[in-house]
Design a protein around this motif. Structure first.
Motif, mmCIF file in Angstrom:
data_model
loop_
_atom_site.group_PDB
_atom_site.id
_atom_site.type_symbol
_atom_site.label_atom_id
_atom_site.label_comp_id
_atom_site.label_asym_id
_atom_site.label_seq_id
_atom_site.Cartn_x
_atom_site.Cartn_y
_atom_site.Cartn_z
ATOM 1 N N ILE A 649 -10.482 -4.683 -16.877
ATOM 2 C CA ILE A 649 -10.116 -5.382 -15.622
ATOM 3 C C ILE A 649 -8.780 -4.752 -14.936
ATOM 4 O O ILE A 649 -8.634 -4.158 -14.011
ATOM 5 N N ASP A 650 -7.968 -4.336 -15.877
ATOM 6 C CA ASP A 650 -6.616 -3.796 -15.641
ATOM 7 C C ASP A 650 -6.943 -2.273 -15.046
ATOM 8 O O ASP A 650 -6.349 -1.760 -14.010
ATOM 9 N N ALA A 651 -7.825 -1.514 -15.660
ATOM 10 C CA ALA A 651 -8.016 -0.059 -15.496
ATOM 11 C C ALA A 651 -8.922 0.197 -14.286
ATOM 12 O O ALA A 651 -8.901 1.142 -13.715
ATOM 13 N N THR A 652 -9.618 -1.057 -13.842
ATOM 14 C CA THR A 652 -10.546 -0.804 -12.710
ATOM 15 C C THR A 652 -9.863 -1.755 -11.335
ATOM 16 O O THR A 652 -9.379 -0.849 -10.578
ATOM 17 N N ILE A 653 -10.101 -2.765 -11.426
ATOM 18 C CA ILE A 653 -9.889 -3.706 -10.280
ATOM 19 C C ILE A 653 -8.440 -3.659 -10.104
ATOM 20 O O ILE A 653 -7.991 -3.469 -8.773
ATOM 21 N N VAL A 654 -7.239 -3.838 -10.976
ATOM 22 C CA VAL A 654 -5.872 -3.821 -10.598
ATOM 23 C C VAL A 654 -5.454 -2.568 -10.359
ATOM 24 O O VAL A 654 -4.989 -2.092 -9.295
ATOM 25 N N ARG A 655 -5.715 -1.290 -11.514
ATOM 26 C CA ARG A 655 -5.215 0.006 -11.196
ATOM 27 C C ARG A 655 -5.570 0.704 -9.885
ATOM 28 O O ARG A 655 -5.188 1.568 -9.086
ATOM 29 N N MET A 656 -7.261 0.311 -9.597
ATOM 30 C CA MET A 656 -7.796 1.425 -8.672
ATOM 31 C C MET A 656 -7.776 0.489 -7.108
ATOM 32 O O MET A 656 -8.152 1.215 -6.482
ATOM 33 N N LEU A 657 -7.668 -0.959 -7.251
ATOM 34 C CA LEU A 657 -7.548 -1.523 -6.062
ATOM 35 C C LEU A 657 -6.341 -2.247 -5.560
ATOM 36 O O LEU A 657 -5.874 -1.903 -4.718
ATOM 37 N N LEU A 658 -5.786 -3.027 -6.578
ATOM 38 C CA LEU A 658 -4.447 -3.719 -6.443
ATOM 39 C C LEU A 658 -3.199 -2.757 -6.154
ATOM 40 O O LEU A 658 -2.468 -2.955 -5.486
ATOM 41 N N VAL A 659 -3.155 -1.678 -6.954
ATOM 42 C CA VAL A 659 -2.051 -0.855 -7.037
ATOM 43 C C VAL A 659 -1.938 -0.165 -5.816
ATOM 44 O O VAL A 659 -0.974 -0.381 -5.013
ATOM 45 N N PRO A 660 -2.790 0.555 -5.398
ATOM 46 C CA PRO A 660 -2.741 1.146 -3.898
ATOM 47 C C PRO A 660 -2.655 0.215 -3.019
ATOM 48 O O PRO A 660 -1.902 0.739 -2.092
ATOM 49 N N ALA A 661 -3.208 -0.939 -3.010
ATOM 50 C CA ALA A 661 -3.149 -1.874 -1.749
ATOM 51 C C ALA A 661 -1.816 -2.361 -1.762
ATOM 52 O O ALA A 661 -1.062 -2.392 -0.891
ATOM 53 N N THR A 662 -1.208 -2.693 -3.064
ATOM 54 C CA THR A 662 0.313 -3.134 -2.875
ATOM 55 C C THR A 662 1.343 -2.365 -2.675
ATOM 56 O O THR A 662 2.244 -2.297 -2.036
ATOM 57 N N MET A 663 1.146 -1.047 -3.222
ATOM 58 C CA MET A 663 1.982 0.086 -2.946
ATOM 59 C C MET A 663 1.717 0.546 -1.269
ATOM 60 O O MET A 663 2.838 0.954 -0.683
ATOM 61 N N SER A 664 0.664 0.322 -0.895
ATOM 62 C CA SER A 664 0.835 0.729 0.698
ATOM 63 C C SER A 664 1.282 -0.393 1.529
ATOM 64 O O SER A 664 1.963 -0.194 2.541
ATOM 65 N N LEU A 665 1.101 -1.651 1.028
ATOM 66 C CA LEU A 665 1.901 -2.866 1.642
ATOM 67 C C LEU A 665 3.461 -2.480 1.568
ATOM 68 O O LEU A 665 4.169 -2.750 2.556
ATOM 69 N N LEU A 666 3.819 -2.129 0.243
ATOM 70 C CA LEU A 666 5.296 -2.018 0.302
ATOM 71 C C LEU A 666 5.799 -0.521 0.923
ATOM 72 O O LEU A 666 6.954 -0.566 1.467
ATOM 73 N N GLY A 667 4.925 0.415 1.078
ATOM 74 C CA GLY A 667 5.254 1.757 1.759
ATOM 75 C C GLY A 667 6.532 2.137 1.183
ATOM 76 O O GLY A 667 6.535 2.232 -0.163
ATOM 77 N N HIS A 668 7.712 2.856 1.693
ATOM 78 C CA HIS A 668 8.463 3.373 1.260
ATOM 79 C C HIS A 668 9.587 2.689 0.373
ATOM 80 O O HIS A 668 10.319 2.958 -0.430
ATOM 81 N N HIS A 669 9.321 1.257 0.806
ATOM 82 C CA HIS A 669 10.156 0.368 0.020
ATOM 83 C C HIS A 669 9.848 -0.123 -1.531
ATOM 84 O O HIS A 669 10.848 -0.417 -2.310
ATOM 85 N N ALA A 670 8.697 0.569 -1.623
ATOM 86 C CA ALA A 670 8.267 0.462 -3.266
ATOM 87 C C ALA A 670 9.230 1.133 -4.064
ATOM 88 O O ALA A 670 9.493 0.609 -5.256
ATOM 89 N N TRP A 671 9.927 2.238 -3.587
ATOM 90 C CA TRP A 671 10.726 3.007 -4.455
ATOM 91 C C TRP A 671 12.072 2.826 -4.336
ATOM 92 O O TRP A 671 13.158 3.288 -4.853
ATOM 93 N N TRP A 672 12.407 1.494 -3.688
ATOM 94 C CA TRP A 672 13.917 0.991 -3.050
ATOM 95 C C TRP A 672 14.607 0.405 -4.697
ATOM 96 O O TRP A 672 13.842 -0.186 -5.481
ATOM 97 N N SER A 673 15.803 1.020 -4.629
ATOM 98 C CA SER A 673 16.885 0.084 -5.502
ATOM 99 C C SER A 673 18.190 0.493 -4.808
ATOM 100 O O SER A 673 18.404 0.981 -4.130
ATOM 101 N N PRO A 674 18.951 -0.852 -5.144
ATOM 102 C CA PRO A 674 20.400 -0.818 -4.688
ATOM 103 C C PRO A 674 21.220 0.512 -5.001
ATOM 104 O O PRO A 674 20.886 1.020 -6.251
#
Length: 702
Positions: A649-674
């Motif tokens: 489940i993790d290597a298919t549904i999560v890493r192939m769908l949820l990861v790109p979807a959430t990373m796209s949703l966060l955009g450049h903020h994904a790599w943000w830190s104070p």
């Protein structure tokens, strides 16, 4: 550190290989001695009331443990059979180390009402050392086997652990015989050549040897569960193949840059070696949560599995580079493909999930939550012999007794220890809680009351009886022990320590992922998506093994509860394995960003370059876990199915769908830190690309 390891491996490859050969021989020679040291005392929790009372009885009770023999499949009133049984009972009483053997024909309850079976309880003397106990058990079993009857089964007590240990050794051997050829075939498909495919298997054999040797060393200081050998071996084998696969894929890519094998090895260790290092650390950190629990079983499992992960990690960054230095020139570079052709299917999937991120999240997240729903009703129990394969002696004894004797026969009682000063009226009230209660006196004025529980040894009736005794005693010096009491204390321990274990693991993972990425949002997103896949996998395990849906397809049956070993191990191990694939993908994403890709394109590039490795690694792990599920132990089936589902489940549904979807949703903020944390990461964070050129080579010992 990685640079130093790479220099050592490339300068002295034969020395490194020789050291690993010695380690291999120790593991497959000395390490296999662990099979004779396995314990089935899983629910012991030091410091609890049940454990203290059990230890007191071990010291004070003149009688030791007992084993049970059952004779069946024939009319037990037959004069010839009766004469054989009576002679056997007389001979058993003469065996050194045997304390008591009742006559089944004159003792009530030991002969079945249908006249087709009888039970012979054999009580050992207390205080026997391991060698004397083993001799006594061997002599008793041998004498019972001489009875000429269709069914003669002997098990229980210390004999149960020995029998399960022998079955575990057989299952491990069979699993290796099944998994290694299949893994080799899959590696041949992945790499297209025998040399490339054999190297991960060599690392995998080192992982198996590491599992054996690690458990053998731990067995000298703590109990090792009968299930530990299978769990650690399947992880040692699976992770070794995963890490070697990642390193070898990267090595073939680096070979495209030039013909110098040593420089390719250095670049491989500098890039993929860091991913392996962080992957191993995240799995080990996930297992530190088990150290929070005072259970000897959980702590020993956490330490042993973490140690095996470290062995796999070291083999990947030392043994494999040495092998590549020596033989890597014969391994062809990866085929050169146009950038758009490499991982095209994974790139399309990433772009699809990125463009339709809201729809993907709206469909996938609820689906995973639905799969996780059965976790809300999850129950854990000790389990009975139904957890064992039908071929085991203990299961055959259980089935024979169940077929001929009333329900509850042979069920371990709730044992109440009343110390001196206990009000006799309290003892009588305790006795009144269960029909058929027995009482015996021990030296020093201690009274032991044994209460037969209603139903099974770990059912609601048994645990309710424990709670009732503890309520009734008030402030009297009364303690409760026995399997049901141990289960009550184990459940309380899990409930009390689980939040602290979760906090320990999450804090460690957050720190490691921040050091790896320099972001504070990616670690949070990673933990959230991992928990979704973990919940879904555990929910299916509950649905199958607790509720009984489709359990027959796996050679099991619905037991009404999971083994108490399964949930904590599934959660700890699966969480760490999920981090592995996350790091594989994040490493490529970060590398793409450092090479100039924008944030969204870095996600696509990262998945394009890592998707094949992640998919192959998950498939290989699933093969290994599936091979270990062929043995038939229900706890291993539960752990194996949980880990297999979590990985897939993790290597298919999560890493192939949820990861790109959430990373796209966060955009450049994904790599943000104070800013303060960015400065910290600049100083102590580790990058995936080598920061310095490979060192000049010295002559190698080829």
């Amino acid at each position: 550190m990685l640079a130093a390891l790479a220099r050592t491996a490339t300068r002295r490859p034969l020395t490194v290989i020789a050291l690993w050969v010695v380690f291999l021989l120790l593991g497959l020679g000395l390490g296999t001695g662990v099979f004779g040291r396995l314990s089935d005392n899983v629910p012991e929790v030091p410091g609890t009331e049940s454990d203290a009372a059990a230890r007191y009885l071990d010291d004070a009770d003149p009688d030791g443990e007992s084993v049970t023999a059952v004779v069946g499949g024939v009319a037990v009133a037959d004069p010839a059979l009766r004469a054989q049984v009576e002679r056997a009972v007389a001979d058993l009483r003469e065996i050194a180390g045997v304390a008591a053997v009742p006559d089944p024909y004159t003792t009530p309850g030991l002969t079945a009402r249908d006249g087709r079976a009888l039970i012979v309880p054999i009580t050992l003397e207390g205080g026997l050392d391991d060698e004397a106990e083993e001799r006594t058990l061997d002599d008793a079993v041998e004498r019972m086997r001489r009875i000429d009857a269709p069914e003669v089964h002997v098990s229980g007590g210390p004999l149960l652990g020995i029998q399960i240990g022998e079955k575990a050794q057989e299952d491990v051997r069979n699993a290796e015989l099944i998994s290694l050829p299949v893994v080799l075939a899959l590696l041949l498909v992945v790499f297209g050549g025998l040399r490339s495919a054999m190297l991960p298997l060599l690392v995998a054999v080192s992982g198996i040897a590491g599992a054996f040797l690690t458990l053998f060393l731990f067995s000298g200081v703590t109990d090792i569960s009968v299930y530990a050998i299978q769990v650690t071996t399947m992880l040692g084998l699976g992770l070794a193949v995963d890490y070697a696969l990642l390193m070898l894929v990267r090595f073939r890519e680096e070979r495209r840059r030039g013909d110098d094998v040593v420089e390719a090895v250095h670049r491989t260790v500098a890039a993929a070696g860091r991913t392996v290092l962080f992957s191993g650390l995240t799995v080990a950190v996930s297992l530190t949560g088990l150290l929070v629990f005072p259970s000897v079983f959980l702590r020993s499992m956490g330490l042993a599995v973490a140690a095996v992960v470290v062995v796999d990690m070291l083999a990947a960054v030392t043994l494999l580079p040495a092998l590549l230095t020596r033989f890597g020139g014969r391994i062809p570079p990866a085929k050169t493909r146009p950038e758009g052709e490499q991982g095209r299917a994974f790139a399309r999937l990433a772009r699809f999930a990125g463009r339709n991120r809201i729809a993907v999240l709206a469909l996938v997240v609820p689906a995973l939550l639905v799969l996780a729903l059965p976790v809300a009703g999850m129950r854990i129990n000790l389990g009975d012999a139904r957890q064992l394969p039908s071929s085991t002696e203990a299961r055959q004894l259980y089935d024979t007794v169940g077929a001929h004797f009333p329900a509850g026969t042979g069920v371990s009682p709730v044992t109440v220890v009343a110390r001196p000063g206990t009000d006799p009226a309290t003892i009588e009230r305790v006795r009144a809680l269960s029909p058929g209660a027995g009482t015996r006196e021990l030296p020093g004025g201690v009274t032991v009351v044994e209460l037969p529980p209603p139903g099974s040894v770990d059912g609601d009736g048994a645990t309710a009886l424990v709670e009732r005794v503890r309520e009734l005693r008030g402030t009297e010096p009364v303690e409760v022990t026995g399997p049901a009491a141990r289960l009550v204390d184990f459940r309380a321990m899990l409930a009390d320590r689980a939040p602290w274990a979760a906090l320990t693991v999450l804090a460690g993972i957050l720190v490691l992922l921040f050091a790896f990425t320099g972001s504070v949002l990616i670690p949070l997103r990673t933990i959230a998506t991992t928990l979704l896949s973990l919940g879904a996998a555990l929910g299916v395990v509950v649905w199958v093994f607790q509720d009984g849906h489709l359990a027959g397809l796996l050679g099991a049956e619905g037991l009404g509860a999971l083994s108490l070993t399964a949930p904590p191990l599934i959660v700890a191990i699966a969480f760490g394995l999920a981090m592995d694939y996350e790091l594989f993908i994040l490493a490529r994403m970060r590398e793409a960003r450092e090479q100039g890709d924008d944030d969204r394109e870095a996600v696509v590039t990262g998945l394009r370059r890592s998707g094949r490795v992640v998919t192959c690694a998950a498939l290989l792990l699933a093969v290994v876990f599936g091979a270990f599920m062929t043995g038939g132990f229900s706890p291993i089936l539960q752990i194996g199915l949980g880990l297999t589902l979590a990985v897939l489940i993790d290597a298919t549904i999560v890493r192939m769908l949820l990861v790109p979807a959430t990373m796209s949703l966060l955009g450049h903020h994904a790599w943000w830190s104070p800013k303060p944390l960015r400065r910290v990461h600049t100083r102590i964070g580790l990058s995936e690309s080598p920061r310095h050129p490979a060192p000049e080579r010295e002559p190698a010992d080829r």
